[in-house]
Design a protein around this motif. Sequence first.
Motif, PDB file in Angstrom:
ATOM      1  N   HIS A 221       0.845  -1.198   0.000  1.00 34.22           N
ATOM      2  CA  HIS A 221       0.000   0.000   0.000  1.00 34.22           C
ATOM      3  C   HIS A 221       0.881   1.250   0.000  1.00 34.22           C
ATOM      4  N   MET A 222       1.880   1.253   0.864  1.00 33.28           N
ATOM      5  CA  MET A 222       2.763   2.407   1.006  1.00 33.28           C
ATOM      6  C   MET A 222       3.568   2.639  -0.275  1.00 33.28           C
ATOM      7  N   PHE A 223       4.029   1.573  -0.875  1.00 30.63           N
ATOM      8  CA  PHE A 223       4.795   1.664  -2.122  1.00 30.63           C
ATOM      9  C   PHE A 223       3.938   2.246  -3.244  1.00 30.63           C
ATOM     10  N   LEU A 224       2.716   1.755  -3.384  1.00 31.90           N
ATOM     11  CA  LEU A 224       1.845   2.235  -4.448  1.00 31.90           C
ATOM     12  C   LEU A 224       1.465   3.700  -4.231  1.00 31.90           C
ATOM     13  N   TRP A 225       1.327   4.094  -2.987  1.00 31.90           N
ATOM     14  CA  TRP A 225       1.001   5.489  -2.650  1.00 31.90           C
ATOM     15  C   TRP A 225       1.980   6.438  -3.343  1.00 31.90           C
ATOM     16  N   LYS A 226       3.265   6.068  -3.351  1.00 29.97           N
ATOM     17  CA  LYS A 226       4.296   6.899  -3.977  1.00 29.97           C
ATOM     18  C   LYS A 226       4.479   6.599  -5.467  1.00 29.97           C
ATOM     19  N   LEU A 227       4.316   5.340  -5.844  1.00 27.51           N
ATOM     20  CA  LEU A 227       4.607   4.942  -7.215  1.00 27.51           C
ATOM     21  C   LEU A 227       3.772   5.711  -8.229  1.00 27.51           C
ATOM     22  N   VAL A 228       2.519   5.999  -7.888  1.00 28.67           N
ATOM     23  CA  VAL A 228       1.645   6.668  -8.858  1.00 28.67           C
ATOM     24  C   VAL A 228       2.075   8.102  -9.133  1.00 28.67           C
ATOM     25  N   ASP A 229       2.981   8.637  -8.337  1.00 30.04           N
ATOM     26  CA  ASP A 229       3.536   9.959  -8.637  1.00 30.04           C
ATOM     27  C   ASP A 229       4.423   9.913  -9.882  1.00 30.04           C
ATOM     28  N   TYR A 230       4.864   8.716 -10.253  1.00 29.84           N
ATOM     29  CA  TYR A 230       5.785   8.542 -11.382  1.00 29.84           C
ATOM     30  C   TYR A 230       5.125   7.901 -12.594  1.00 29.84           C
ATOM     31  N   VAL A 231       3.979   7.286 -12.410  1.00 25.45           N
ATOM     32  CA  VAL A 231       3.371   6.504 -13.483  1.00 25.45           C
ATOM     33  C   VAL A 231       1.973   7.029 -13.787  1.00 25.45           C
ATOM     34  N   SER A 232       1.753   7.401 -15.022  1.00 26.14           N
ATOM     35  CA  SER A 232       0.441   7.890 -15.444  1.00 26.14           C
ATOM     36  C   SER A 232      -0.467   6.713 -15.782  1.00 26.14           C
ATOM     37  N   ALA A 233      -1.755   6.882 -15.470  1.00 25.17           N
ATOM     38  CA  ALA A 233      -2.744   5.866 -15.840  1.00 25.17           C
ATOM     39  C   ALA A 233      -2.891   5.755 -17.350  1.00 25.17           C
ATOM     40  N   ASP A 234      -2.401   6.748 -18.101  1.00 24.76           N
ATOM     41  CA  ASP A 234      -2.424   6.660 -19.559  1.00 24.76           C
ATOM     42  C   ASP A 234      -1.395   5.661 -20.071  1.00 24.76           C
ATOM     43  N   ASP A 235      -0.376   5.390 -19.235  1.00 25.83           N
ATOM     44  CA  ASP A 235       0.703   4.483 -19.635  1.00 25.83           C
ATOM     45  C   ASP A 235       0.531   3.083 -19.039  1.00 25.83           C
ATOM     46  N   VAL A 236       0.379   3.020 -17.720  1.00 24.67           N
ATOM     47  CA  VAL A 236       0.203   1.737 -17.025  1.00 24.67           C
ATOM     48  C   VAL A 236      -0.771   1.949 -15.872  1.00 24.67           C
ATOM     49  N   ILE A 237      -1.806   1.135 -15.823  1.00 22.59           N
ATOM     50  CA  ILE A 237      -2.757   1.171 -14.710  1.00 22.59           C
ATOM     51  C   ILE A 237      -2.348   0.112 -13.699  1.00 22.59           C
ATOM     52  N   ILE A 238      -2.077   0.558 -12.476  1.00 17.52           N
ATOM     53  CA  ILE A 238      -1.566  -0.336 -11.431  1.00 17.52           C
ATOM     54  C   ILE A 238      -2.569  -0.374 -10.281  1.00 17.52           C
ATOM     55  N   ASN A 239      -2.926  -1.554  -9.837  1.00 20.85           N
ATOM     56  CA  ASN A 239      -3.818  -1.663  -8.687  1.00 20.85           C
ATOM     57  C   ASN A 239      -3.484  -2.891  -7.839  1.00 20.85           C
ATOM     58  N   LEU A 240      -4.094  -2.940  -6.674  1.00 22.34           N
ATOM     59  CA  LEU A 240      -3.824  -3.983  -5.682  1.00 22.34           C
ATOM     60  C   LEU A 240      -5.125  -4.692  -5.310  1.00 22.34           C
ATOM     61  N   PRO A 241      -5.478  -5.785  -5.961  1.00 18.72           N
ATOM     62  CA  PRO A 241      -6.703  -6.475  -5.582  1.00 18.72           C
ATOM     63  C   PRO A 241      -6.501  -7.454  -4.431  1.00 18.72           C
TER      64      PRO A 241
END
Length: 344
Positions: A221-241
């Motif tokens: 959770h903590m990693f993803l919180w920061k990761l999305v600052d670098y990755v646009s949803a237009d390029d790669v959509i990242i989620n945690l199911p």
Amino acid sequence: MVGSKDLEPSTTPFFPNIFLHNQFRAKPVWPSPSTDLSGKVAIITGGNAGLGLEAGSQLLALKLSHLILAVRSAQNGEAAAKQLLSQHPNARIDVWSLDMSSNNSIQAFARRVESDLNRLDMVILNAGLRKLVFDTNRTTPHEETIQINYLATAFLTILLLPALKSKSPPGCAGRLTIVNAALSLAAKFPNKNEVPLLPSFDDPKYFDAIDRYNSSKVLSHMFLWKLVDYVSADDVIINLPDPGFVKGTDLTRDAKGWQKVAAELFGAITGRTKVVGASTYLDALLNKGPESHGCFLMSWEVHPFASFLYTPEGNKSIEQLWQETLSEYEFAGVRSVLESMKEV
């Protein structure tokens, strides 16, 4: 779009309220039967058994053209591929070596993705474990659960981002789904304020057989919180199911004696089937869109992260973990990889 960061942290007790709702009241959301994955390429880590194998079968049933099973044991991977091919004889199924305990193996796998694939649409990072005794990874100084469930997964995530961005078709974002757990919401995370943070997980005094798995999922959770600052949803959509508590998987393979009996009994009473559990992976990949980018998904819906993350102490720990994680993999140039994801 309202994501996990934007939601109010949950104050509902995990046991029994959240657990009961998640296991018994939430209804699966299936992909449309008309979903056609012809021409698409997917990777599943730990795809030779359990939920990974079931997710592969469900993707192939939707006409996925090329599935790569990323596994530690080639023998087990080939057996799984043979099983899947018997059900889906027109698919292409490859078995690639990936040992999440080895940084060298992770780097070699990422290089192979870059060199051998002309297309990559989706990745499910499913490989994980739950250790009931303190054990140090054989190639790093870190405790095994943290090494596999968090560090290796974060490392592979970063290394695969450029391929998912460049090898998905124009106008179609790559999809990266990292398997998480509802138990992240029940984590005690006793060393959350330690500085440095990662080495504190290597101290046996902080090891709790129940909580360590839960805490390892909070780190994602903590990693993803920061990761999305670098990755646009237009390029790669990242989620945690969260697949929920699923019976018949290898997650509790280390359990022995009464622990094994208790786990099997609890699973028989409360566990989801693998079919339903794996449906959460497909929901994250195929049903959810840009609104799920950077989100934790539970009960087939966007859900708040672990409540600790929304506090000042949580924000400090997020930044601490982020910097320590990037420093851990400085040798692989992960900072440059992340900066490249910002480039148009």
